[in-house]
Scaffold this motif. Sequence first.
Motif, PDB file in Angstrom:
ATOM      1  N   UNK A   1       0.832  -1.385  -0.200  1.00  0.00           N
ATOM      2  CA  UNK A   1      -0.668  -0.202   0.057  1.00  0.00           C
ATOM      3  C   UNK A   1       0.523   1.106  -0.057  1.00  0.00           C
ATOM      4  N   UNK A   2       1.627   1.096   0.730  1.00  0.00           N
ATOM      5  CA  UNK A   2       3.123   2.329   0.423  1.00  0.00           C
ATOM      6  C   UNK A   2       3.641   2.713  -0.387  1.00  0.00           C
ATOM      7  N   UNK A   3       3.697   2.150  -1.340  1.00  0.00           N
ATOM      8  CA  UNK A   3       4.674   1.517  -2.733  1.00  0.00           C
ATOM      9  C   UNK A   3       4.744   2.847  -3.592  1.00  0.00           C
ATOM     10  N   UNK A   4       4.874   3.302  -4.261  1.00  0.00           N
ATOM     11  CA  UNK A   4       4.924   4.707  -5.278  1.00  0.00           C
ATOM     12  C   UNK A   4       3.565   4.642  -6.536  1.00  0.00           C
ATOM     13  N   UNK A   5       3.344   3.169  -6.555  1.00  0.00           N
ATOM     14  CA  UNK A   5       1.789   3.248  -7.166  1.00  0.00           C
ATOM     15  C   UNK A   5       0.575   2.629  -6.726  1.00  0.00           C
ATOM     16  N   UNK A   6       0.944   2.913  -5.200  1.00  0.00           N
ATOM     17  CA  UNK A   6      -0.783   2.948  -4.469  1.00  0.00           C
ATOM     18  C   UNK A   6      -0.062   3.908  -4.476  1.00  0.00           C
ATOM     19  N   UNK A   7      -0.165   4.726  -2.798  1.00  0.00           N
ATOM     20  CA  UNK A   7      -0.244   5.593  -1.835  1.00  0.00           C
ATOM     21  C   UNK A   7       1.160   6.315  -2.067  1.00  0.00           C
ATOM     22  N   UNK A   8       1.790   5.345  -2.115  1.00  0.00           N
ATOM     23  CA  UNK A   8       3.164   6.513  -2.062  1.00  0.00           C
ATOM     24  C   UNK A   8       3.563   7.164  -1.227  1.00  0.00           C
ATOM     25  N   UNK A   9       3.503   6.134   0.050  1.00  0.00           N
ATOM     26  CA  UNK A   9       3.742   6.738   1.283  1.00  0.00           C
ATOM     27  C   UNK A   9       5.389   6.316   1.869  1.00  0.00           C
ATOM     28  N   UNK A  10       6.553   7.908   2.411  1.00  0.00           N
ATOM     29  CA  UNK A  10       7.493   7.929   3.153  1.00  0.00           C
ATOM     30  C   UNK A  10       7.448   7.155   4.487  1.00  0.00           C
ATOM     31  N   UNK A  11       6.469   7.425   4.851  1.00  0.00           N
ATOM     32  CA  UNK A  11       6.732   7.079   6.903  1.00  0.00           C
ATOM     33  C   UNK A  11       5.439   6.117   7.301  1.00  0.00           C
ATOM     34  N   UNK A  12       5.224   4.993   7.344  1.00  0.00           N
ATOM     35  CA  UNK A  12       4.892   4.343   8.182  1.00  0.00           C
ATOM     36  C   UNK A  12       5.505   3.529   9.290  1.00  0.00           C
ATOM     37  N   UNK A  13       4.267   3.816  10.956  1.00  0.00           N
ATOM     38  CA  UNK A  13       4.616   3.583  12.232  1.00  0.00           C
ATOM     39  C   UNK A  13       5.626   4.278  12.344  1.00  0.00           C
ATOM     40  N   UNK A  14       5.979   5.329  11.707  1.00  0.00           N
ATOM     41  CA  UNK A  14       7.182   6.491  12.271  1.00  0.00           C
ATOM     42  C   UNK A  14       8.321   6.371  11.695  1.00  0.00           C
ATOM     43  N   UNK A  15       8.310   5.319  10.886  1.00  0.00           N
ATOM     44  CA  UNK A  15       9.696   4.836  10.147  1.00  0.00           C
ATOM     45  C   UNK A  15       9.774   5.307   8.980  1.00  0.00           C
ATOM     46  N   UNK A  16      10.513   5.435   8.192  1.00  0.00           N
ATOM     47  CA  UNK A  16      10.933   5.246   6.459  1.00  0.00           C
ATOM     48  C   UNK A  16       9.727   3.875   5.799  1.00  0.00           C
ATOM     49  N   UNK A  17       9.486   3.993   5.127  1.00  0.00           N
ATOM     50  CA  UNK A  17       8.487   3.076   5.105  1.00  0.00           C
ATOM     51  C   UNK A  17       9.473   2.122   3.872  1.00  0.00           C
ATOM     52  N   UNK A  18       8.960   0.729   3.906  1.00  0.00           N
ATOM     53  CA  UNK A  18      10.005  -0.668   3.770  1.00  0.00           C
ATOM     54  C   UNK A  18      10.620   0.052   2.208  1.00  0.00           C
ATOM     55  N   UNK A  19       9.440   0.371   1.460  1.00  0.00           N
ATOM     56  CA  UNK A  19      10.942   0.453  -0.498  1.00  0.00           C
ATOM     57  C   UNK A  19      11.208   2.361  -0.024  1.00  0.00           C
ATOM     58  N   UNK A  20      11.237   2.425   1.163  1.00  0.00           N
ATOM     59  CA  UNK A  20      12.230   3.562   1.229  1.00  0.00           C
ATOM     60  C   UNK A  20      13.519   3.186   1.528  1.00  0.00           C
ATOM     61  N   UNK A  21      13.980   2.203   2.150  1.00  0.00           N
ATOM     62  CA  UNK A  21      15.106   1.599   3.098  1.00  0.00           C
ATOM     63  C   UNK A  21      15.562   0.187   2.449  1.00  0.00           C
ATOM     64  N   UNK A  22      14.322  -0.231   1.571  1.00  0.00           N
ATOM     65  CA  UNK A  22      15.308  -1.691   0.369  1.00  0.00           C
ATOM     66  C   UNK A  22      15.566  -1.517  -0.877  1.00  0.00           C
ATOM     67  N   UNK A  23      14.415  -0.238  -1.133  1.00  0.00           N
ATOM     68  CA  UNK A  23      14.293  -0.588  -2.855  1.00  0.00           C
ATOM     69  C   UNK A  23      12.764  -1.136  -3.019  1.00  0.00           C
ATOM     70  N   UNK A  24      12.382  -0.610  -4.215  1.00  0.00           N
ATOM     71  CA  UNK A  24      10.912  -1.166  -4.448  1.00  0.00           C
ATOM     72  C   UNK A  24      10.701  -2.460  -4.911  1.00  0.00           C
ATOM     73  N   UNK A  25      11.866  -2.690  -5.123  1.00  0.00           N
ATOM     74  CA  UNK A  25      11.788  -4.431  -6.008  1.00  0.00           C
ATOM     75  C   UNK A  25      12.088  -5.378  -4.516  1.00  0.00           C
ATOM     76  N   UNK A  26      12.842  -4.658  -3.737  1.00  0.00           N
ATOM     77  CA  UNK A  26      13.080  -5.588  -2.350  1.00  0.00           C
ATOM     78  C   UNK A  26      11.676  -5.787  -1.369  1.00  0.00           C
TER      79      UNK A  26
END
Length: 286
Positions: A77-102
């Motif tokens: 849901x946080x991915x750029x193609x969906x809601x494009x969010x940078x923050x989840x539960x006060x931390x960077x979203x998964x794709x911001x840390x590990x990249x979109x593919x990962x």
Amino acid sequence: MISRNKAIIDDLILNYFRSLPENKLTESMAYSMNLGGKRLRPSLVLLSSRLFGGEEKEVYPMALAMEMIHTYSLIHDDLPAMDDDDLRRGKPTNHKVFGEASAILAGDALLNEAFTILLANYGVKSREGAEAALFISRAAGREGMILGQVHDLENEKKRATLEELVECHNKKTGELIAASLTAPAILYRAEKDEVDKIHTFGIQLGLAFQIQDDILDRTSTKEVLGKSIGKDGASGKSTYVELFGIEKSREMAREVTDSCLEILSTLDRDTRELAELTSLLLNRTY
């Protein structure tokens, strides 16, 4: 009750990922699973097991699987193609840390891992276990949560009606919450009318939860919620607040909550814990 259940779930998650081989995929999966959160869905699994006379430890794997399904949906849901969010539960979203593919692969892995757990612990052991796993699968899939996410994306492009909004949130939010309550009822052979009532309760609880989410998106802060706020309004997405305003939305949330409590009152079981949680969710601030 809430803090106790959350502590159990957090321990289950920590112990599970400690048992996996150390690699980039495990790290990415564990990152999102260990970000915290309310642990609502797995907590409902525990509460439902107690409600229907089960042994709580027997549903620990089910609770873990439900949180995996929920977390996978958040990653995607946080991915750029969906809601494009940078923050989840006060931390960077998964794709911001590990990249979109990962991030996509971590979500895929969590979903598949959830059903590996469900099948290994319930599906191959009893007919009721298989039915419970199947119920969760349907709730998470094409006619359940995923369809709700499709509706949610569609609602960014139009002004939805109340009926369309209810349908969207019953699917996107309600189905997985309802499955968390219904699957243990099925596992522990509850009567059909009880299964139907707890499922209806879960759908209504999900709706109340979502209305409150819409309110918090407009009234809270990024620091309190741990995620971006105001994005729904900025994107033009139809929400309860956009359609009805804050005060009317609060009134609707109270009405749906009252409906939830009424359903619980018709069950000839000790529903006090669920009733307490239902009331707490109405007044939550995150």
